[in-house]
Scaffold this motif. Structure first.
Motif: not given
Length: 86
Positions: A54-58, A74-86
């Motif tokens: 996703w980051h490469e796509a941005q 998309e904001v919700r999905q990105e926030a959830a992805s960030i929280l999962e990877n912490q």
């Protein structure tokens, strides 16, 4: 899915010489940006289509004329992805 595009042979030869990424990859990237800008696909779908994170796509969108907007989902999905990877 495979998509076939008919172009004259002399145009194909010229484009193959000019396009460093290759004709097929360039066509795929340009189609992805056009579909994204038209609102047909999301940035996550573009990332999947191009085999990017996703980051490469941005970054890709910023470099290739993509109009960056995010839906609330998309904001919700990105926030959830960030929280999962912490």
């Amino acid at each position: 899915m495979t998509l076939n595009i008919q172009i004259p042979p002399e145009l194909e030869q010229m484009l193959r010489k000019r396009l460093a990424k290759g004709l097929e990859r360039e066509a795929l990237e340009q189609l992805a940006v056009a579909w994204f800008n038209a609102g047909h696909i999301s940035s996550r779908q573009l990332a999947t289509m191009l085999g990017l994170s996703w980051h490469e796509a941005q970054i890709f969108l910023k470099q290739n004329g993509g109009v960056l907007t995010m839906t609330i989902e998309e904001v919700r999905q990105e926030a959830a992805s960030i929280l999962e990877n912490q």
